[in-house]
Design a protein around this motif. Sequence first.
Motif, PDB file in Angstrom:
ATOM      1  N   ALA A   1      70.944  40.305  34.238  1.00  0.00           N
ATOM      2  CA  ALA A   1      70.447  39.353  34.762  1.00  0.00           C
ATOM      3  C   ALA A   1      69.011  38.952  34.837  1.00  0.00           C
ATOM      4  N   PHE A   2      68.802  37.759  34.778  1.00  0.00           N
ATOM      5  CA  PHE A   2      67.132  37.603  34.844  1.00  0.00           C
ATOM      6  C   PHE A   2      66.867  36.402  35.721  1.00  0.00           C
ATOM      7  N   LYS A   3      65.758  36.507  36.302  1.00  0.00           N
ATOM      8  CA  LYS A   3      65.185  35.839  37.516  1.00  0.00           C
ATOM      9  C   LYS A   3      65.093  34.455  36.828  1.00  0.00           C
ATOM     10  N   GLY A   4      65.626  33.569  37.900  1.00  0.00           N
ATOM     11  CA  GLY A   4      65.497  31.953  37.427  1.00  0.00           C
ATOM     12  C   GLY A   4      66.664  31.547  36.540  1.00  0.00           C
ATOM     13  N   SER A   5      66.466  30.241  36.081  1.00  0.00           N
ATOM     14  CA  SER A   5      67.501  29.753  35.349  1.00  0.00           C
ATOM     15  C   SER A   5      67.106  29.621  33.681  1.00  0.00           C
ATOM     16  N   GLN A   6      66.020  30.073  33.363  1.00  0.00           N
ATOM     17  CA  GLN A   6      65.361  30.264  31.916  1.00  0.00           C
ATOM     18  C   GLN A   6      65.028  31.484  31.483  1.00  0.00           C
TER      19      GLN A   6
ATOM     20  N   SER B   1      75.900  31.426  38.642  1.00  0.00           N
ATOM     21  CA  SER B   1      74.822  32.008  37.788  1.00  0.00           C
ATOM     22  C   SER B   1      74.866  32.081  36.268  1.00  0.00           C
ATOM     23  N   ALA B   2      76.061  31.438  35.992  1.00  0.00           N
ATOM     24  CA  ALA B   2      76.371  31.352  34.341  1.00  0.00           C
ATOM     25  C   ALA B   2      75.441  30.659  33.520  1.00  0.00           C
ATOM     26  N   PRO B   3      75.178  30.822  32.309  1.00  0.00           N
ATOM     27  CA  PRO B   3      74.208  29.927  31.613  1.00  0.00           C
ATOM     28  C   PRO B   3      74.757  28.705  31.394  1.00  0.00           C
ATOM     29  N   ARG B   4      73.988  27.444  31.206  1.00  0.00           N
ATOM     30  CA  ARG B   4      74.629  26.197  30.974  1.00  0.00           C
ATOM     31  C   ARG B   4      74.165  25.656  29.779  1.00  0.00           C
TER      32      ARG B   4
ATOM     33  N   LEU C   1      69.725  27.203  14.894  1.00  0.00           N
ATOM     34  CA  LEU C   1      71.406  26.921  14.497  1.00  0.00           C
ATOM     35  C   LEU C   1      72.109  26.276  15.501  1.00  0.00           C
ATOM     36  N   GLY C   2      71.800  25.882  16.554  1.00  0.00           N
ATOM     37  CA  GLY C   2      72.485  25.209  17.365  1.00  0.00           C
ATOM     38  C   GLY C   2      72.229  24.878  18.770  1.00  0.00           C
ATOM     39  N   GLN C   3      72.618  23.820  19.422  1.00  0.00           N
ATOM     40  CA  GLN C   3      72.312  23.554  20.916  1.00  0.00           C
ATOM     41  C   GLN C   3      73.750  23.412  21.404  1.00  0.00           C
ATOM     42  N   TYR C   4      74.034  24.026  22.711  1.00  0.00           N
ATOM     43  CA  TYR C   4      75.234  24.090  23.409  1.00  0.00           C
ATOM     44  C   TYR C   4      75.124  24.128  24.638  1.00  0.00           C
TER      45      TYR C   4
ATOM     46  N   SER D   1      68.880  26.650  31.171  1.00  0.00           N
ATOM     47  CA  SER D   1      69.530  26.143  32.555  1.00  0.00           C
ATOM     48  C   SER D   1      70.823  26.823  32.765  1.00  0.00           C
ATOM     49  N   ASN D   2      71.088  27.098  34.119  1.00  0.00           N
ATOM     50  CA  ASN D   2      72.340  27.689  34.627  1.00  0.00           C
ATOM     51  C   ASN D   2      72.952  26.600  35.431  1.00  0.00           C
ATOM     52  N   TRP D   3      74.088  27.147  36.042  1.00  0.00           N
ATOM     53  CA  TRP D   3      75.439  25.880  36.810  1.00  0.00           C
ATOM     54  C   TRP D   3      74.721  25.990  38.188  1.00  0.00           C
ATOM     55  N   GLY D   4      73.658  26.143  38.470  1.00  0.00           N
ATOM     56  CA  GLY D   4      73.135  25.806  39.890  1.00  0.00           C
ATOM     57  C   GLY D   4      72.430  27.065  40.730  1.00  0.00           C
TER      58      GLY D   4
END
Length: 122
Positions: A10-15, A48-51, A69-72, A103-106
Amino acid sequence: PDMYPGNCWAFKGSQGYLVVRLSMKIYPTAFTVEHIPKSLSPTGSITSAPRNFSVYGLDDEYQEEGKLLGQYVYDEGGEPLQMFPVMEESENAFQIVELRIFSNWGHAEYTCLYRFRVHGKP
């Protein structure tokens, strides 16, 4: 080692970002991101999942900007384990891979990363 709620990085924030050194140089073909399913979440949601995220190949750990290599987008409504093919082919093999989460899912406080895998050919 397992997929129990809270057993994540886990890391603080969404980035945030994660840099991984592989055991050998490979030509990446795909990446996998895994999060717990909603059914295992105590709240019934996985905010908390990555977006939005990108993956880069680096020549060494001191390189500031690697090869994209890609954006997802990790789909919160999809399977817990999601595979993403390399979008930007490269002639180079990489031993160092960077995962950048934008970002994450909120979730306002933190983002959880359960598993990140790199697939490729030696």
